[in-house]
Write a protein that holds these residues in place. Structure first.
Motif, mmCIF file in Angstrom:
data_model
loop_
_atom_site.group_PDB
_atom_site.id
_atom_site.type_symbol
_atom_site.label_atom_id
_atom_site.label_comp_id
_atom_site.label_asym_id
_atom_site.label_seq_id
_atom_site.Cartn_x
_atom_site.Cartn_y
_atom_site.Cartn_z
ATOM 1 N N UNK A 162 119.720 70.663 53.420
ATOM 2 C CA UNK A 162 120.217 71.461 54.388
ATOM 3 C C UNK A 162 121.833 71.472 54.498
ATOM 4 N N UNK A 163 122.240 70.100 54.331
ATOM 5 C CA UNK A 163 123.820 70.098 54.274
ATOM 6 C C UNK A 163 124.426 71.015 52.798
ATOM 7 N N UNK A 164 123.532 70.632 51.923
ATOM 8 C CA UNK A 164 124.106 71.720 50.639
ATOM 9 C C UNK A 164 123.957 73.070 50.978
ATOM 10 N N UNK A 165 122.693 73.422 51.364
ATOM 11 C CA UNK A 165 122.610 75.009 51.501
ATOM 12 C C UNK A 165 123.634 75.485 52.576
ATOM 13 N N UNK A 166 124.090 74.503 53.761
ATOM 14 C CA UNK A 166 124.946 75.249 54.714
ATOM 15 C C UNK A 166 126.339 74.969 54.178
ATOM 16 N N UNK A 167 126.708 74.099 53.326
ATOM 17 C CA UNK A 167 128.003 74.124 52.621
ATOM 18 C C UNK A 167 128.494 75.153 51.985
ATOM 19 N N UNK A 168 127.409 75.254 50.771
ATOM 20 C CA UNK A 168 127.588 76.557 50.013
ATOM 21 C C UNK A 168 127.054 77.824 50.160
ATOM 22 N N UNK A 169 126.373 77.820 51.446
ATOM 23 C CA UNK A 169 125.820 79.098 51.879
ATOM 24 C C UNK A 169 125.132 79.716 50.799
ATOM 25 N N UNK A 212 125.759 71.714 31.799
ATOM 26 C CA UNK A 212 126.765 72.491 32.982
ATOM 27 C C UNK A 212 126.481 74.182 32.696
ATOM 28 N N UNK A 213 125.317 74.577 32.082
ATOM 29 C CA UNK A 213 125.239 75.830 31.682
ATOM 30 C C UNK A 213 124.570 76.882 32.659
ATOM 31 N N UNK A 214 125.039 77.664 33.142
ATOM 32 C CA UNK A 214 124.317 78.680 34.068
ATOM 33 C C UNK A 214 124.046 80.131 33.365
ATOM 34 N N UNK A 215 122.584 80.197 33.114
ATOM 35 C CA UNK A 215 121.996 81.563 32.378
ATOM 36 C C UNK A 215 121.717 82.428 33.512
ATOM 37 N N UNK A 221 123.062 93.202 39.963
ATOM 38 C CA UNK A 221 124.406 93.329 39.835
ATOM 39 C C UNK A 221 124.935 92.220 40.715
ATOM 40 N N UNK A 222 125.797 91.538 40.324
ATOM 41 C CA UNK A 222 126.667 90.311 41.065
ATOM 42 C C UNK A 222 128.113 90.254 40.724
ATOM 43 N N UNK A 223 128.751 89.892 41.502
ATOM 44 C CA UNK A 223 130.193 89.842 41.332
ATOM 45 C C UNK A 223 130.667 88.505 40.387
ATOM 46 N N UNK A 224 131.711 88.250 39.787
ATOM 47 C CA UNK A 224 131.940 87.112 39.103
ATOM 48 C C UNK A 224 132.118 86.032 40.146
ATOM 49 N N UNK A 225 132.862 86.290 41.253
ATOM 50 C CA UNK A 225 132.895 85.345 42.367
ATOM 51 C C UNK A 225 131.702 84.807 43.026
ATOM 52 N N UNK A 226 130.559 85.607 43.093
ATOM 53 C CA UNK A 226 129.196 85.263 43.336
ATOM 54 C C UNK A 226 128.672 84.238 42.376
ATOM 55 N N UNK A 227 128.981 84.677 41.258
ATOM 56 C CA UNK A 227 128.407 83.389 39.897
ATOM 57 C C UNK A 227 129.062 82.340 40.180
ATOM 58 N N UNK A 228 130.368 82.390 40.121
ATOM 59 C CA UNK A 228 131.331 81.175 40.424
ATOM 60 C C UNK A 228 130.638 80.274 41.604
ATOM 61 N N UNK A 229 130.570 80.889 42.739
ATOM 62 C CA UNK A 229 130.135 79.941 43.846
ATOM 63 C C UNK A 229 128.720 79.591 43.603
ATOM 64 N N UNK A 230 127.905 80.103 42.829
ATOM 65 C CA UNK A 230 126.603 79.606 42.468
ATOM 66 C C UNK A 230 126.687 78.492 41.406
ATOM 67 N N UNK A 231 127.655 78.625 40.544
ATOM 68 C CA UNK A 231 127.923 77.433 39.389
ATOM 69 C C UNK A 231 128.313 76.210 40.069
ATOM 70 N N UNK A 232 129.572 76.367 40.786
ATOM 71 C CA UNK A 232 130.004 75.319 41.584
ATOM 72 C C UNK A 232 129.066 74.563 42.505
ATOM 73 N N UNK A 233 128.180 75.386 43.307
ATOM 74 C CA UNK A 233 127.122 74.763 44.025
ATOM 75 C C UNK A 233 126.130 73.964 43.309
#
Length: 300
Positions: A162-169, A212-215, A221-233
């Motif tokens: 839950x805390x991870x879901x809430x933090x990274x949305x 640390x590879x995200x495929x 269609x996604x933005x680079x910012x959305x992909x970056x958010x996912x990668x960080x999370x």
């Protein structure tokens, strides 16, 4: 079990479809060591696909019921009688059949699905029940018996994440989960829906923690910012994952709420709720307003 759940709030006529086992029952001439009782009952189901039955015709069906019997009259459709119509039906049933107790159940196909989901949550090891729920769910949506996307809230149990879901949305689950269409999304934790938002995007991806590879998979269609958010999370989560989809939630239009479950026990899987069952239609305009209003109501 569905019949018992539908009857939970009926104080006039408690209904027990299973045999009742009793011991040491006192009678006039002694005490019975054991007793098994099955209450007589009759359930009449009137089904319509996309409209309501005429009330006068529905009332005539009361003639099949008997005294000293548990009587239930179900109206099952994709359309539901409103509160005034239900009150009028119950009033007229009492007037026409004064010596017969009849419980009227005003049901949508979605209500049966919700009850089946609740029963499966309480018996989640029952695979036959799971298959029954999935088959009936698919039938209802493929037959257009349920179409409430604009008002449909999906909420999911989060537990330790839950805390991870809430933090990274961000929320993740298997790709084939959540077959219904929905507009609003919530995170559930500790017997309450804790947040309301819409879905910003869905990303299907695999993540290798060692490299640390995200495929990214699929054609969404996604933005680079959305992909970056996912990668960080996922880097912070620190787990290798594959075959999952990720709901990316809005950072700025993510609203906390407290939509409490008041019935016994938690939930074992995701749930859908039609917000019109809890809020007025004009209150279901955006996630922020819904989050505020859901603090004032509860669910079972």
């Amino acid at each position: 079990m569905i019949i018992e759940r539908l009857n939970e709030d009926n104080k006039q006529q408690l209904y027990f479809p299973q045999p009742i086992f009793s011991q040491q029952v006192g009678v006039e001439n002694g005490i019975i060591d054991g007793q098994i009782e099955v209450k007589p009952s009759k359930i009449l189901i009137e089904t319509k696909l996309n409209h309501k039955e005429f009330q006068n015709k529905l009332l005539k069906y009361g003639a099949v019921f008997h005294k000293n019997c548990y009587n239930q009259l179900w109206h099952l459709s994709s359309k539901k009688f409103n509160e005034n119509e239900v009150a009028d039906i119950n009033k007229r049933l009492k007037e026409i059949y004064p010596e017969i107790k009849i419980q009227f159940n005003n049901l949508l196909f979605a209500d049966l699905l919700d009850n089946l989901q609740g029963i499966f949550d309480e018996n989640f090891h029952d695979m036959e029940l799971k298959l029954l729920h999935e088959d009936f769910n698919n039938y209802c949506y493929e037959s257009n018996l349920i179409s409430n996307e604009e008002f449909n809230l999906l909420f999911v149990p989060t537990g330790f994440s839950y805390n991870w879901n809430r933090k990274h949305k961000i929320y993740y689950c298997p790709i084939n989960w959540h077959s219904q269409n929905f507009k609003y999304f919530g995170l559930y934790n500790w017997k309450s829906v804790r947040s309301i938002s819409e879905i910003e995007n869905i990303i299907i991806a695999d993540y290798n923690h060692k490299t640390n590879e995200l495929i990214i998979r699929g054609n969404n269609k996604h933005t680079q910012y959305q992909i970056d958010r996912l990668h960080i999370g996922l880097t912070e989560l620190g787990e290798t994952q594959s075959g999952l989809k990720y709901y990316v939630l809005p950072e700025n239009e993510f609203y906390e709420t407290d939509f409490k479950k008041v019935s016994h026990g938690g939930i074992q899987g995701h749930r859908y709720k039609d917000l019109r069952d809890f809020l007025e239609k004009d209150e279901i305009t955006n996630a922020k307003q819904i989050a505020n209003k859901l603090r004032e109501v509860t669910w079972r």
